[in-house]
Design a protein around this motif. Structure first.
Motif, PDB file in Angstrom:
ATOM      1  N   GLY A  74     -14.067  10.694  -1.926  1.00  0.00           N
ATOM      2  CA  GLY A  74     -14.718   9.398  -1.839  1.00  0.00           C
ATOM      3  C   GLY A  74     -14.733   8.656  -3.165  1.00  0.00           C
ATOM      4  N   THR A  75     -15.008   9.376  -4.254  1.00  0.00           N
ATOM      5  CA  THR A  75     -15.034   8.744  -5.580  1.00  0.00           C
ATOM      6  C   THR A  75     -13.658   8.236  -5.976  1.00  0.00           C
ATOM      7  OG1 THR A  75     -16.838  10.231  -6.258  1.00  0.00           O
ATOM      8  CG2 THR A  75     -15.623   9.104  -8.006  1.00  0.00           C
ATOM      9  N   TYR A  76     -12.638   9.027  -5.695  1.00  0.00           N
ATOM     10  CA  TYR A  76     -11.272   8.612  -6.014  1.00  0.00           C
ATOM     11  C   TYR A  76     -10.877   7.390  -5.187  1.00  0.00           C
ATOM     12  CZ  TYR A  76      -6.245   9.016  -6.939  1.00  0.00           C
ATOM     13  OH  TYR A  76      -4.945   8.779  -7.316  1.00  0.00           O
ATOM     14  N   GLY A  77     -11.246   7.387  -3.908  1.00  0.00           N
ATOM     15  CA  GLY A  77     -10.941   6.238  -3.060  1.00  0.00           C
ATOM     16  C   GLY A  77     -11.649   4.978  -3.529  1.00  0.00           C
ATOM     17  N   PHE A  78     -12.908   5.126  -3.973  1.00  0.00           N
ATOM     18  CA  PHE A  78     -13.652   3.967  -4.468  1.00  0.00           C
ATOM     19  C   PHE A  78     -13.043   3.448  -5.772  1.00  0.00           C
ATOM     20  CE2 PHE A  78     -17.435   2.014  -6.561  1.00  0.00           C
ATOM     21  CZ  PHE A  78     -17.651   1.011  -5.622  1.00  0.00           C
ATOM     22  N   ALA A  79     -12.602   4.376  -6.629  1.00  0.00           N
ATOM     23  CA  ALA A  79     -11.928   3.965  -7.867  1.00  0.00           C
ATOM     24  C   ALA A  79     -10.633   3.219  -7.551  1.00  0.00           C
ATOM     25  CB  ALA A  79     -11.640   5.191  -8.726  1.00  0.00           C
ATOM     26  N   GLN A  80      -9.921   3.651  -6.530  1.00  0.00           N
ATOM     27  CA  GLN A  80      -8.705   2.943  -6.119  1.00  0.00           C
ATOM     28  C   GLN A  80      -9.036   1.548  -5.614  1.00  0.00           C
ATOM     29  OE1 GLN A  80      -7.321   5.909  -3.302  1.00  0.00           O
ATOM     30  NE2 GLN A  80      -5.739   6.629  -4.710  1.00  0.00           N
ATOM     31  N   HIS A  81     -10.153   1.423  -4.911  1.00  0.00           N
ATOM     32  CA  HIS A  81     -10.585   0.114  -4.427  1.00  0.00           C
ATOM     33  C   HIS A  81     -10.878  -0.834  -5.588  1.00  0.00           C
ATOM     34  CE1 HIS A  81     -12.694  -2.993  -2.210  1.00  0.00           C
ATOM     35  NE2 HIS A  81     -13.779  -2.781  -2.932  1.00  0.00           N
ATOM     36  N   LEU A  82     -11.425  -0.308  -6.679  1.00  0.00           N
ATOM     37  CA  LEU A  82     -11.753  -1.114  -7.857  1.00  0.00           C
ATOM     38  C   LEU A  82     -10.553  -1.352  -8.762  1.00  0.00           C
ATOM     39  CD1 LEU A  82     -15.195   0.490  -8.843  1.00  0.00           C
ATOM     40  CD2 LEU A  82     -14.809  -1.628  -7.554  1.00  0.00           C
ATOM     41  N   GLY A  83      -9.403  -0.767  -8.388  1.00  0.00           N
ATOM     42  CA  GLY A  83      -8.208  -0.931  -9.206  1.00  0.00           C
ATOM     43  C   GLY A  83      -8.189  -0.042 -10.434  1.00  0.00           C
ATOM     44  N   LYS A  84      -8.924   1.067 -10.392  1.00  0.00           N
ATOM     45  CA  LYS A  84      -9.035   1.970 -11.536  1.00  0.00           C
ATOM     46  C   LYS A  84      -8.268   3.274 -11.337  1.00  0.00           C
ATOM     47  CE  LYS A  84     -11.935  -0.869 -13.545  1.00  0.00           C
ATOM     48  NZ  LYS A  84     -11.522  -1.647 -14.742  1.00  0.00           N
ATOM     49  N   LYS A  88      -0.218   4.892 -10.910  1.00  0.00           N
ATOM     50  CA  LYS A  88       0.282   3.626 -10.387  1.00  0.00           C
ATOM     51  C   LYS A  88       1.193   3.897  -9.187  1.00  0.00           C
ATOM     52  CE  LYS A  88      -1.898   1.549 -13.648  1.00  0.00           C
ATOM     53  NZ  LYS A  88      -3.181   0.848 -13.330  1.00  0.00           N
ATOM     54  N   TRP A  89       0.559   4.041  -8.028  1.00  0.00           N
ATOM     55  CA  TRP A  89       1.329   4.328  -6.827  1.00  0.00           C
ATOM     56  C   TRP A  89       2.110   3.096  -6.378  1.00  0.00           C
ATOM     57  CZ3 TRP A  89       1.252   9.331  -5.915  1.00  0.00           C
ATOM     58  CH2 TRP A  89       0.128  10.085  -6.212  1.00  0.00           C
ATOM     59  N   GLN A  90       3.263   3.316  -5.792  1.00  0.00           N
ATOM     60  CA  GLN A  90       4.013   2.239  -5.148  1.00  0.00           C
ATOM     61  C   GLN A  90       3.557   2.181  -3.695  1.00  0.00           C
ATOM     62  OE1 GLN A  90       8.201   2.917  -5.720  1.00  0.00           O
ATOM     63  NE2 GLN A  90       8.134   2.495  -7.898  1.00  0.00           N
ATOM     64  N   ASN A  91       2.549   1.364  -3.457  1.00  0.00           N
ATOM     65  CA  ASN A  91       1.864   1.355  -2.166  1.00  0.00           C
ATOM     66  C   ASN A  91       1.747  -0.076  -1.669  1.00  0.00           C
ATOM     67  OD1 ASN A  91       0.169   1.825   0.041  1.00  0.00           O
ATOM     68  ND2 ASN A  91      -1.660   1.763  -1.227  1.00  0.00           N
ATOM     69  N   GLN A  92       2.284  -0.338  -0.479  1.00  0.00           N
ATOM     70  CA  GLN A  92       2.275  -1.692   0.081  1.00  0.00           C
ATOM     71  C   GLN A  92       1.065  -1.945   0.965  1.00  0.00           C
ATOM     72  OE1 GLN A  92       5.336  -2.317   3.113  1.00  0.00           O
ATOM     73  NE2 GLN A  92       5.680  -0.117   3.231  1.00  0.00           N
ATOM     74  N   TYR A  93       0.221  -0.917   1.141  1.00  0.00           N
ATOM     75  CA  TYR A  93      -0.925  -1.050   2.032  1.00  0.00           C
ATOM     76  C   TYR A  93      -2.206  -1.163   1.213  1.00  0.00           C
ATOM     77  CZ  TYR A  93       2.665   0.782   5.159  1.00  0.00           C
ATOM     78  OH  TYR A  93       3.831   0.987   5.843  1.00  0.00           O
ATOM     79  N   SER A  94      -3.320  -0.840   1.822  1.00  0.00           N
ATOM     80  CA  SER A  94      -4.597  -0.836   1.130  1.00  0.00           C
ATOM     81  C   SER A  94      -4.528   0.142  -0.041  1.00  0.00           C
ATOM     82  CB  SER A  94      -5.718  -0.421   2.094  1.00  0.00           C
ATOM     83  OG  SER A  94      -6.898  -0.090   1.398  1.00  0.00           O
TER      84      SER A  94
END
Length: 339
Positions: A74-84, A88-94
């Motif tokens: 959950g923490t990692y997902g929230f950090a991804q949401h904040l752009g942190k 640097k994944w090559q991801n075209q989705y959320s």
């Protein structure tokens, strides 16, 4: 029976491997998903180990481990949401893909964690501090799921919490159980209709990708009907999709777009492994649901007729002894729903 079903499943995988033209892909899986025979062999071994060893004595260890993994995810997902995100994944989705590489997978996984954590507060053996921590973490995961914009995760969470709520109302009496059951069924029906562009929840639940899934499903069904006994080869869906897809797909979505999976576990098994693999997987899922429902029914009846702590412990044991089966079944539902 569990061992026999798993052996039938593994034998069906071996049979499908033998008839697969591309043995490397059948054994290790396609480059994207890696759903080859080795993956299913590993999952089958893990399933049998958990089924044979899980009991009340490891309950606290299980939930502590679950709490740590859910907190990290959950923490990692929230950090991804904040752009942190530090990668640097090559991801075209959320951006919320967690550690599983896909927002739908991540949301579905967190929904399972959230349901287990929130319903875990009703287990008597946990202290109040841990229960409060589980409740807060479960709610935090729901927020992250919402940010992921993956409808599959929210639906899985609603189904899990709704099922638990109905069962909990059952012990309170018929005056609570039947209204809860009818309300849950009503919401579920409206949700399913909304996914398929019907009813009042269309704007909330429908995603254009649902229409794509229809093309993937129908192509998978054609693969199966044209290769009933052996399928097209384990995890070889991507190699045959363009051949079996409907002509309309190319005009609507472009001729370059393809898919490596039917996006429905049952269709995927029948299409790539043939009749025996599809049936073996279907038997496992049906057996799991039967055992879970039977266990819940008997445990609930014991809870209704007695209120002492011994029976409560027995109730927890009987339900939690099927916990790994419930997780397996929930995963099957999640991956079978449109993503």
């Amino acid at each position: 029976k569990v061992v026999q079903l798993i052996l039938f499943f593994l034998f069906s995988n071996l049979l499908a491997l033998f008839f697969s033209e591309v043995k490397y892909t059948a054994l290790f899986g396609d480059n994207l998903r890696r759903n080859g025979m080795l993956s299913y062999l590993s999952l089958s071994i893990l399933f049998l180990i958990v089924y044979r060893t899980f009991n009340l004595s490891v309950l606290k260890f299980f939930y502590r481990s679950l709490f740590i993994v859910a907190l990290l995810e959950g923490t990692y997902g929230f950090a991804q949401h904040l752009g942190k995100d530090f990668i640097k994944w090559q991801n075209q989705y959320s951006p919320i893909i967690g550690t599983v590489g896909n927002p739908n997978f991540s949301a579905a996984l967190m929904s399972i964690f959230a349901v287990l954590l929130i319903t875990g507060i009703f287990i008597d053996t946990f202290n109040k501090v841990f229960k409060i921590a589980m409740l807060f973490l479960g709610c935090f995961l729901v927020v992250v799921i919402y940010f992921s914009d993956a409808k599959q995760g929210l639906l899985s969470f609603i189904i899990g919490i709704g099922t638990f709520s109905v069962l909990y109302c059952r012990k309170l009496g018929k005056q609570f159980f039947y209204p809860a059951l009818m309300g849950f069924i009503g919401v579920l029906v409206l949700g399913i209709l909304g996914i398929f562009q019907r009813g009042p929840l269309v704007e909330t639940l429908y995603k254009p990708s649902v229409s794509l899934r229809g093309f993937y499903w129908r192509a998978g069904l054609k693969m199966f009907t044209n290769n009933i006994l052996t399928g097209i080869g384990l995890d070889n869906y991507v190699d045959y999709f363009r051949f079996y897809r409907e002509p309309e797909f190319g005009f609507r979505q472009g001729f370059q777009l393809t898919s490596s999976n039917a996006h429905n576990v049952f269709i995927q098994q029948f299409a790539t492994g043939g009749l025996f693999l599809g049936l073996s997987y279907l038997f496992i899922v049906v057996f799991i649901f039967y055992k879970v429902l039977k266990s819940i029914k008997s445990a609930s009846e014991k809870f209704i007729f007695s209120r002492d702590s011994t029976v409560k412990s027995s109730l927890s044991h009987e339900i939690l002894s099927k916990l790994e089966e419930t997780i397996f079944a929930n995963s099957a539902i999640s991956t079978s729903l449109p993503m």
